[in-house]
Write a protein that holds these residues in place. Structure first.
Motif, PDB file in Angstrom:
ATOM      1  N   ILE A  89       0.818  -1.207   0.000  1.00  0.00           N
ATOM      2  CA  ILE A  89       0.000   0.000   0.000  1.00  0.00           C
ATOM      3  C   ILE A  89       0.858   1.265   0.000  1.00  0.00           C
ATOM      4  O   ILE A  89       0.402   2.342  -0.381  1.00  0.00           O
ATOM      5  CB  ILE A  89      -0.964  -0.006   1.209  1.00  0.00           C
ATOM      6  N   LEU A  90       2.112   1.154   0.451  1.00  0.00           N
ATOM      7  CA  LEU A  90       3.009   2.309   0.409  1.00  0.00           C
ATOM      8  C   LEU A  90       3.803   2.371  -0.887  1.00  0.00           C
ATOM      9  O   LEU A  90       4.688   3.208  -1.030  1.00  0.00           O
ATOM     10  CB  LEU A  90       3.959   2.284   1.613  1.00  0.00           C
ATOM     11  N   ASP A  91       3.501   1.474  -1.826  1.00  0.00           N
ATOM     12  CA  ASP A  91       4.074   1.537  -3.172  1.00  0.00           C
ATOM     13  C   ASP A  91       2.970   1.988  -4.118  1.00  0.00           C
ATOM     14  O   ASP A  91       2.198   1.182  -4.617  1.00  0.00           O
ATOM     15  CB  ASP A  91       4.612   0.172  -3.599  1.00  0.00           C
ATOM     16  N   ALA A  92       2.896   3.278  -4.350  1.00  0.00           N
ATOM     17  CA  ALA A  92       1.790   3.830  -5.123  1.00  0.00           C
ATOM     18  C   ALA A  92       2.083   3.891  -6.614  1.00  0.00           C
ATOM     19  O   ALA A  92       1.361   4.571  -7.349  1.00  0.00           O
ATOM     20  CB  ALA A  92       1.436   5.231  -4.609  1.00  0.00           C
ATOM     21  N   GLY A  93       3.102   3.183  -7.076  1.00  0.00           N
ATOM     22  CA  GLY A  93       3.418   3.191  -8.502  1.00  0.00           C
ATOM     23  C   GLY A  93       4.386   4.298  -8.855  1.00  0.00           C
ATOM     24  O   GLY A  93       3.986   5.319  -9.439  1.00  0.00           O
ATOM     25  N   PHE A  94       5.660   4.107  -8.508  1.00  0.00           N
ATOM     26  CA  PHE A  94       6.656   5.163  -8.689  1.00  0.00           C
ATOM     27  C   PHE A  94       6.780   5.591 -10.145  1.00  0.00           C
ATOM     28  O   PHE A  94       6.781   6.777 -10.460  1.00  0.00           O
ATOM     29  CB  PHE A  94       8.019   4.697  -8.169  1.00  0.00           C
ATOM     30  N   GLU A  95       6.897   4.619 -11.054  1.00  0.00           N
ATOM     31  CA  GLU A  95       7.152   4.952 -12.458  1.00  0.00           C
ATOM     32  C   GLU A  95       6.041   5.816 -13.036  1.00  0.00           C
ATOM     33  O   GLU A  95       6.309   6.838 -13.686  1.00  0.00           O
ATOM     34  CB  GLU A  95       7.309   3.670 -13.272  1.00  0.00           C
ATOM     35  N   GLN A  96       4.801   5.439 -12.786  1.00  0.00           N
ATOM     36  CA  GLN A  96       3.680   6.205 -13.330  1.00  0.00           C
ATOM     37  C   GLN A  96       3.630   7.603 -12.731  1.00  0.00           C
ATOM     38  O   GLN A  96       3.521   8.607 -13.453  1.00  0.00           O
ATOM     39  CB  GLN A  96       2.367   5.475 -13.067  1.00  0.00           C
ATOM     40  N   VAL A  97       3.697   7.678 -11.396  1.00  0.00           N
ATOM     41  CA  VAL A  97       3.596   8.976 -10.728  1.00  0.00           C
ATOM     42  C   VAL A  97       4.763   9.873 -11.104  1.00  0.00           C
ATOM     43  O   VAL A  97       4.590  11.085 -11.342  1.00  0.00           O
ATOM     44  CB  VAL A  97       3.531   8.778  -9.194  1.00  0.00           C
ATOM     45  N   VAL A 125       1.265  19.962  -9.172  1.00  0.00           N
ATOM     46  CA  VAL A 125       0.417  18.949  -8.520  1.00  0.00           C
ATOM     47  C   VAL A 125       1.182  18.219  -7.421  1.00  0.00           C
ATOM     48  O   VAL A 125       0.770  17.140  -6.994  1.00  0.00           O
ATOM     49  CB  VAL A 125      -0.134  17.946  -9.554  1.00  0.00           C
ATOM     50  N   TYR A 126       2.307  18.786  -6.952  1.00  0.00           N
ATOM     51  CA  TYR A 126       3.056  18.149  -5.876  1.00  0.00           C
ATOM     52  C   TYR A 126       2.188  17.928  -4.642  1.00  0.00           C
ATOM     53  O   TYR A 126       2.331  16.938  -3.935  1.00  0.00           O
ATOM     54  CB  TYR A 126       4.264  19.011  -5.498  1.00  0.00           C
ATOM     55  N   GLU A 127       1.295  18.871  -4.384  1.00  0.00           N
ATOM     56  CA  GLU A 127       0.489  18.797  -3.158  1.00  0.00           C
ATOM     57  C   GLU A 127      -0.392  17.560  -3.115  1.00  0.00           C
ATOM     58  O   GLU A 127      -0.662  17.018  -2.042  1.00  0.00           O
ATOM     59  CB  GLU A 127      -0.371  20.060  -3.048  1.00  0.00           C
ATOM     60  N   VAL A 128      -0.841  17.076  -4.259  1.00  0.00           N
ATOM     61  CA  VAL A 128      -1.747  15.915  -4.293  1.00  0.00           C
ATOM     62  C   VAL A 128      -1.097  14.690  -4.942  1.00  0.00           C
ATOM     63  O   VAL A 128      -1.655  13.597  -4.858  1.00  0.00           O
ATOM     64  CB  VAL A 128      -3.041  16.257  -5.068  1.00  0.00           C
ATOM     65  N   GLY A 129       0.078  14.851  -5.569  1.00  0.00           N
ATOM     66  CA  GLY A 129       0.668  13.741  -6.311  1.00  0.00           C
ATOM     67  C   GLY A 129       2.021  13.266  -5.828  1.00  0.00           C
ATOM     68  O   GLY A 129       2.462  12.183  -6.211  1.00  0.00           O
ATOM     69  N   ASP A 130       2.676  14.053  -4.981  1.00  0.00           N
ATOM     70  CA  ASP A 130       3.991  13.651  -4.499  1.00  0.00           C
ATOM     71  C   ASP A 130       3.854  12.502  -3.510  1.00  0.00           C
ATOM     72  O   ASP A 130       3.133  12.614  -2.512  1.00  0.00           O
ATOM     73  CB  ASP A 130       4.685  14.842  -3.829  1.00  0.00           C
ATOM     74  N   ILE A 131       4.525  11.380  -3.767  1.00  0.00           N
ATOM     75  CA  ILE A 131       4.412  10.200  -2.918  1.00  0.00           C
ATOM     76  C   ILE A 131       5.769   9.890  -2.282  1.00  0.00           C
ATOM     77  O   ILE A 131       6.766  10.573  -2.540  1.00  0.00           O
ATOM     78  CB  ILE A 131       3.911   8.976  -3.714  1.00  0.00           C
TER      79      ILE A 131
END
Length: 316
Positions: free
Chosen positions: A245-253, A261-267
């Motif tokens: 669950i803490l791997d939100a898809g690094f390559e795509q993001v 969009v850092y505020e809502v997309g930075d993981i």
């Protein structure tokens, strides 16, 4: 005189002997297993030694053993960072959306394909839905950019020509997470349905024949036979997804992310990338990865126990 009670003799437990003959007979199977074992040994187990960097102030010139021990200071820096809560929230939310909106379309597509009786049409649908899985995220981003690019995208120009004003969805905070989920669904739903199709093929056909004799409709057959038949597979995949669950898809993001969009997309993974490769703070990156592993391990244990309590088989 009390009669003597004969005590049973304790049999000495013989140590299990290695069956060298059986090993020799299966030598080719063990030989084929060596590349897989070597892969996990080199790329999964040996790198675990690098976790000590998380407890050191790592310096490239001094090396791992020459760097100074700092204990849990790196973890304190991570949790005290003003960005940590934001990236943690974004990671959990994006992963949660992937689980909720990503697993059910796989099941639905598998059920639809399972009900199609025209072979040539079924093959066409499978080819169309499986194809996007083999595209890299760079190509997917290129396709999305062709439609949504500010000023020159197909949808952007259509929006302007209709007199609805200018639009820039690529930098829209409210649209960024839905964009990630939509593109992920388009890319992975077809391939994810393969697992459920394999599970559907293992269901005993006699159950459907008995249901037909009893007068059950197709919907009743799906509800009482098909869905229970793939329940264990669904729970297994759910447990694995919860563990990541803490791997939100690094390559795509990483490819879709931009400064607006850092505020809502930075993981967590993109933050670790900036800290480790751009700022060369390898200790912080290693500590963050260690924290992710611990959380994932706890979640897998909890989800596995919950699955067993609900009647599922779990992972072990």
């Amino acid at each position: 005189m009390k009669p003597e009670i004969a005590m049973p003799l304790k049999s000495k437990k013989s140590k299990p002997k290695i069956q060298w003959k059986s090993i020799y007979r299966a030598r080719w199977f063990y030989l084929m297993m060596l590349p897989g074992l070597a892969y996990y040994l080199i790329f999964s187990y040996l790198p675990m030694g690098g976790l000590i960097i998380a407890f050191k102030d790592y310096n490239l010139l001094k090396g791992i053993w020459g760097s100074e021990w700092v204990g849990l200071d790196n973890f304190r820096r991570i949790f005290a960072s003003p960005d940590f809560f934001i990236i943690f929230r974004n990671t959990v939310l994006i992963s949660f959306y992937r689980i909720i909106f990503g697993m059910f379309p796989d099941v639905l597509l598998a059920l639809i394909l399972n009900e199609i009786r025209v072979a040539w049409f079924k093959r066409i649908v499978q080819t169309i839905t499986y194809g996007p899985h083999f595209l890299s995220w760079v190509i997917v981003f290129g396709l999305v950019f062709a439609f949504l690019a500010p000023g020159s995208g197909l949808y952007t120009q259509f929006h302007q020509n209709m007199g609805w004003g200018e639009v820039n969805l690529m930098t829209d905070k409210s649209f960024f997470r839905p964009l990630l989920i939509i593109t992920d669904l388009w890319k992975s739903t077809g391939f994810g349905a393969i697992i459920y199709l394999a599970a559907l093929s293992s269901i005993n056909s006699e159950l459907y024949e008995a249901a037909v004799v009893d007068g059950a409709s197709r919907w009743r057959q799906i509800w009482h036979i098909t869905l229970p038949g793939i329940r264990d597979v669904f729970l297994l995949l759910l447990i694995l997804r919860i563990g990541h669950i803490l791997d939100a898809g690094f390559e795509q993001v990483f490819i879709f992310l931009n400064a607006r969009v850092y505020e809502v997309g930075d993981i967590i993974d993109t933050w670790v990338y900036r800290q480790g490769l751009e700022k060369l703070e390898f200790s912080i990156s290693s500590a963050t990865g260690f924290f992710k592993s611990i959380v994932g391990f706890i979640l897998v244990l909890g989800a596995n126990n919950l699955s067993k309590r609900m009647g599922g088989s779990g992972i072990w």
